[in-house]
Write a protein that holds these residues in place. Sequence first.
Motif, PDB file in Angstrom:
ATOM      1  N   SER A 183       0.843  -1.196   0.000  1.00  0.00           N
ATOM      2  CA  SER A 183       0.000   0.000   0.000  1.00  0.00           C
ATOM      3  C   SER A 183       0.876   1.244   0.000  1.00  0.00           C
ATOM      4  CB  SER A 183      -0.897  -0.021   1.243  1.00  0.00           C
ATOM      5  OG  SER A 183      -1.767   1.079   1.234  1.00  0.00           O
ATOM      6  N   LYS A 206       0.188  -2.901  -4.503  1.00  0.00           N
ATOM      7  CA  LYS A 206      -1.126  -3.356  -4.956  1.00  0.00           C
ATOM      8  C   LYS A 206      -2.168  -2.239  -4.919  1.00  0.00           C
ATOM      9  CE  LYS A 206      -0.363  -8.171  -4.101  1.00  0.00           C
ATOM     10  NZ  LYS A 206       0.906  -8.065  -4.665  1.00  0.00           N
ATOM     11  N   GLU A 207      -1.958  -1.241  -4.043  1.00  0.00           N
ATOM     12  CA  GLU A 207      -2.874  -0.090  -3.976  1.00  0.00           C
ATOM     13  C   GLU A 207      -2.076   1.208  -3.894  1.00  0.00           C
ATOM     14  OE1 GLU A 207      -6.567   1.905  -1.459  1.00  0.00           O
ATOM     15  OE2 GLU A 207      -5.398   0.311  -0.517  1.00  0.00           O
ATOM     16  N   SER A 262      -2.254  -3.030 -13.280  1.00  0.00           N
ATOM     17  CA  SER A 262      -3.256  -3.867 -12.612  1.00  0.00           C
ATOM     18  C   SER A 262      -3.161  -3.636 -11.108  1.00  0.00           C
ATOM     19  CB  SER A 262      -3.020  -5.332 -12.948  1.00  0.00           C
ATOM     20  OG  SER A 262      -1.713  -5.695 -12.538  1.00  0.00           O
ATOM     21  N   LYS A 278      -5.005  -1.166  -7.658  1.00  0.00           N
ATOM     22  CA  LYS A 278      -6.117  -0.368  -7.159  1.00  0.00           C
ATOM     23  C   LYS A 278      -5.610   1.053  -6.931  1.00  0.00           C
ATOM     24  CE  LYS A 278      -9.276  -0.405  -3.217  1.00  0.00           C
ATOM     25  NZ  LYS A 278      -9.587  -1.104  -1.949  1.00  0.00           N
ATOM     26  N   THR A 285      -6.824   4.709  -5.491  1.00  0.00           N
ATOM     27  CA  THR A 285      -7.871   5.393  -4.730  1.00  0.00           C
ATOM     28  C   THR A 285      -7.443   6.832  -4.449  1.00  0.00           C
ATOM     29  OG1 THR A 285      -6.958   4.621  -2.610  1.00  0.00           O
ATOM     30  CG2 THR A 285      -8.678   3.275  -3.621  1.00  0.00           C
TER      31      THR A 285
END
Length: 198
Positions: free
Chosen positions: A81, A137-138, A164, A166, A168
Amino acid sequence: MSFSPLIQQLVTALRCLPGVGPKSAQRMAFHLLERDRNAALELSSALRLAAEQVSQCQQCRTLSETDLCQLCASSSRDRSSLCVLESPMDVLAIEHTNSFGGVYFVLGGHLSPIDGVGPDDIGIQQLLERINEGEIKEVILATNPTVEGDATAHYIAEQLKRESLKVTRIAHGVPVGGELEYVDGGTLAHALAGRRLL
């Protein structure tokens, strides 16, 4: 009345600080010279050491006196993250919440075409390179809720669409303890757009 050259040089140097105008700089200079010379020498020494020895963390670009800052060197951080911020002060703000356990990336500013600041002038390329390493991953875009901050977040999100992962954006809205009648229309619009189920 004009000051001696050394006093004027000190006053001028103090004016480089944000929010310090001519009168404040004069008060600071005279306080240090008249009442607290030891503090003046301590300030001078600390400022010199910091200016000479503090640079950017090689991984997140926050201020650090070592190659890796304490956060990047910590084995307890969630490396999947990544929170993207504009400045090292923003890292401190997020850390004070004790609600994020991931890692950071400091852009060193925001996009501002009117000021001539484009993607090559801040750390976007280094950010993309770090994301391409594959561990993340994010990506949480936590740029400031300003026109420039929103444009920067949108630009980065567009660059990451092919990845690929996430992506936000931090929520915007009514501050805790705020009353709706005192909140501006733009903030209320963001709050309404970002509403969630209870």
